[in-house]
Design a protein around this motif. Structure first.
Motif, mmCIF file in Angstrom:
data_model
loop_
_atom_site.group_PDB
_atom_site.id
_atom_site.type_symbol
_atom_site.label_atom_id
_atom_site.label_comp_id
_atom_site.label_asym_id
_atom_site.label_seq_id
_atom_site.Cartn_x
_atom_site.Cartn_y
_atom_site.Cartn_z
ATOM 1 N N GLU A 80 0.824 -1.203 0.000
ATOM 2 C CA GLU A 80 0.000 0.000 0.000
ATOM 3 C C GLU A 80 0.865 1.262 0.000
ATOM 4 N N GLU A 81 1.932 1.268 0.793
ATOM 5 C CA GLU A 81 2.826 2.431 0.832
ATOM 6 C C GLU A 81 3.495 2.644 -0.522
ATOM 7 N N LEU B 177 0.978 4.088 -2.962
ATOM 8 C CA LEU B 177 0.706 5.488 -2.620
ATOM 9 C C LEU B 177 1.798 6.436 -3.115
ATOM 10 N N ARG C 37 0.891 8.700 -5.815
ATOM 11 C CA ARG C 37 0.063 9.869 -5.533
ATOM 12 C C ARG C 37 0.871 11.074 -5.055
ATOM 13 N N THR C 38 2.158 10.907 -4.781
ATOM 14 C CA THR C 38 2.942 12.002 -4.207
ATOM 15 C C THR C 38 2.949 13.282 -5.056
ATOM 16 N N TYR D 45 0.030 15.350 -3.667
ATOM 17 C CA TYR D 45 -0.163 15.609 -2.241
ATOM 18 C C TYR D 45 -0.303 17.102 -1.984
ATOM 19 N N PRO E 274 -0.977 11.706 2.286
ATOM 20 C CA PRO E 274 -2.067 11.279 1.402
ATOM 21 C C PRO E 274 -3.429 11.625 1.987
ATOM 22 N N ASP F 261 -6.614 10.147 -2.146
ATOM 23 C CA ASP F 261 -5.400 9.446 -2.563
ATOM 24 C C ASP F 261 -5.466 7.970 -2.169
ATOM 25 N N ARG F 262 -5.949 7.696 -0.979
ATOM 26 C CA ARG F 262 -6.039 6.314 -0.503
ATOM 27 C C ARG F 262 -7.084 5.526 -1.298
ATOM 28 N N ALA G 93 -5.454 4.693 -4.619
ATOM 29 C CA ALA G 93 -4.473 3.622 -4.428
ATOM 30 C C ALA G 93 -5.168 2.274 -4.258
ATOM 31 N N ARG H 146 1.125 1.192 -8.877
ATOM 32 C CA ARG H 146 1.660 2.519 -8.535
ATOM 33 C C ARG H 146 1.520 3.480 -9.715
ATOM 34 N N ALA I 35 -2.065 4.482 -10.105
ATOM 35 C CA ALA I 35 -2.452 5.435 -9.063
ATOM 36 C C ALA I 35 -2.007 6.856 -9.404
#
Length: 254
Positions: free
Chosen positions: A94-95, A98, A101-102, A105, A111, A115-116, A119, A151, A154
């Motif tokens: 998950e990390e 994510l 998505r940076t 942000y 996030p 964003d979550r 993901a 990733r 996302a």
């Protein structure tokens, strides 16, 4: 929508160019396959399209604008690249997803609920949602490859560049990955994938670019490009003329 255009682009790592005066035009909503023998310049082409490296001659344009005029943050919102070799931090699945998505942000650098959700949807569509809490380093090569794809999904860019996205995958996941990429293109994304499996390229891609020694040898629809003459010229293999009985697309078999 995103359009890419390369105008007379040349790049060399040493004295000998690996991409030579290459001119290509790519439209949004299409799935492009890049094929060619080892050392043809395929991976370098993707890096040029991503802005990871800059041409020594010529210009790469995104939506009519020189790619060099974009900041790194702007490019990250426009283009996602899955390289041939990805590096995996000691993160959970998950990390890792994510990370896509940076670029979006907020200034707080964390996030959001949206964003979550994105993901999570990306993990579900690539079949890795059940692995969300596991460390990426503990996964198989095929599982890691699907995490990398999640990733990139996302990141929600309009250009998606992939260097051998079916590497390490079994047949089921090779096909499902190509179907996912095809669906992305139908949603308006410009998808460009380097593929070594010519049959996957012939089956799923809308348009093929054939590179050899850094030059564009041929381009067009799979049925126009994958002829016995071209396969013999570029890949040094003799093949008969075969067609899929349902789709009519070419089948490449020695």
């Amino acid at each position: 929508m995103a359009k890419l255009h390369l105008a007379e682009v040349t790049y060399a790592y040493s004295e000998e160019p690996v991409v030579r005066a290459l001119t290509l035009s790519l439209e949004s909503g299409r799935f492009y396959g890049v094929v060619g023998p080892n050392g043809a310049g395929k991976s370098t082409l993707l890096k040029l399209m991503d802005g990871y490296i800059r041409p020594q001659q010529g210009v790469v344009y995104l939506n009519g604008r020189d790619l060099r005029s974009y900041s790194l943050a702007q490019l990250a919102r426009e283009i996602a690249l899955i390289p041939q070799t990805s590096y995996y931090f000691p993160f959970t699945v998950e990390e890792m997803v994510l990370l896509g998505r940076t670029p979006f942000y907020s200034r707080w650098g964390a996030p959001s609920a949206r964003d979550r959700r994105i993901a999570q949807a990306s993990m579900e569509i690539t079949g890795v949602a059940q692995l969300a809490g596991r460390l990426v380093s503990d996964l198989s090569g095929g599982e890691r490859q699907r995490v990398t794809l999640a990733r990139a999904f996302a990141q929600e860019t309009k250009v998606l560049l992939l260097d051998e996205p079916t590497n390490h995958l079994d047949l089921e996941h090779q096909i499902s990955t190509c179907r996912l990429l095809k669906e992305r293109s139908r949603q308006g994304v410009t998808v460009v994938a380097v593929l070594h499996d010519l049959n996957l390229a012939a089956s799923f891609c809308d348009h093929i670019f054939v590179l050899d020694q850094g030059r564009l040898v041929q381009e067009g629809q799979p049925g126009e490009v994958f002829t016995p003459e071209l396969i013999a010229q570029v890949f040094r293999v003799e093949v008969p003329t075969l067609r899929h009985p349902l789709t009519g697309r070419p089948i490449i078999a020695p």
